[in-house]
Design a protein around this motif. Structure first.
Motif, PDB file in Angstrom:
ATOM      1  N   PHE A  60       0.744  -1.254  -0.060  1.00  0.00           N
ATOM      2  CA  PHE A  60      -0.074   0.043   0.203  1.00  0.00           C
ATOM      3  C   PHE A  60       0.780   1.362   0.066  1.00  0.00           C
ATOM      4  O   PHE A  60       0.539   2.336  -0.705  1.00  0.00           O
ATOM      5  N   ALA A  61       2.045   1.133   0.742  1.00  0.00           N
ATOM      6  CA  ALA A  61       2.885   2.354   0.783  1.00  0.00           C
ATOM      7  C   ALA A  61       3.371   2.765  -0.627  1.00  0.00           C
ATOM      8  O   ALA A  61       3.382   3.855  -1.200  1.00  0.00           O
ATOM      9  N   ARG A  64       0.503   4.471  -2.831  1.00  0.00           N
ATOM     10  CA  ARG A  64       0.343   5.632  -2.443  1.00  0.00           C
ATOM     11  C   ARG A  64       1.473   6.518  -2.784  1.00  0.00           C
ATOM     12  O   ARG A  64       1.240   7.570  -3.447  1.00  0.00           O
ATOM     13  N   ALA A  65       2.759   5.930  -2.807  1.00  0.00           N
ATOM     14  CA  ALA A  65       3.853   6.837  -3.282  1.00  0.00           C
ATOM     15  C   ALA A  65       3.646   6.914  -4.705  1.00  0.00           C
ATOM     16  O   ALA A  65       4.072   8.065  -5.432  1.00  0.00           O
ATOM     17  N   ARG A  67       0.988   7.170  -6.640  1.00  0.00           N
ATOM     18  CA  ARG A  67      -0.172   8.116  -6.916  1.00  0.00           C
ATOM     19  C   ARG A  67       0.370   9.428  -6.519  1.00  0.00           C
ATOM     20  O   ARG A  67      -0.148  10.364  -7.200  1.00  0.00           O
ATOM     21  N   ALA A  68       1.422   9.668  -5.808  1.00  0.00           N
ATOM     22  CA  ALA A  68       2.010  10.947  -5.321  1.00  0.00           C
ATOM     23  C   ALA A  68       3.103  11.237  -6.468  1.00  0.00           C
ATOM     24  O   ALA A  68       3.735  12.443  -6.216  1.00  0.00           O
TER      25      ALA A  68
END
Length: 135
Positions: A60-61, A64-65, A67-68
């Protein structure tokens, strides 16, 4: 043809050699043409000698990274202590047909597969690859 960074490949092989009785695993980063980076993750499977499950927090990290604006998650890697670089029936049962790469290491050999269709156990298509001359 997919290219894999020599550094990423060495990292995967070293992790597999460091724990040869268990399946070790991780994430692959890059783009459609190249695997730039391989990150090891904890194998949280109930029986890591026979299967793998990438630590969901690490997965998940990475998502998220990405998507950022961070590195693109293009697939997963794991080792097969059995010595076979082909996906197992268990691998096929776990894989979503999402087009992600699955790199399997056994000893010093690797196989790269795309989880999308019918070939090995009805889920994977072999991906031709070459190892980058540098890094």
């Amino acid at each position: 043809m997919l290219e894999i960074s020599r550094t990423a490949l060495h990292r995967i092989i070293a992790a597999a050699h460091a724990d040869p009785a268990r399946e070790v695993c991780g994430l692959l980063f890059g783009d459609d043409a190249r695997v730039d980076r391989a990150e090891p993750c904890a194998n949280v499977a109930a029986d890591p000698a026979r299967t793998f499950e990438i630590d969901p927090a690490a997965h998940f990290a990475a998502l998220r990274a990405e998507r950022a604006g961070g590195a693109k998650l293009i697939g997963y890697w794991h080792s097969h202590p059995s010595g076979d670089v082909r996906p197992s029936a268990t691998d096929a049962a776990m894989a979503a047909a999402d087009g992600k790469l699955w790199l399997i290491a056994a000893g010093t050999e690797i196989g790269i597969w795309r989880a999308e269709g019918a070939d090995s156990h009805g889920r994977f298509v072999a991906v031709p690859y070459r190892i980058a001359a540098v890094t």
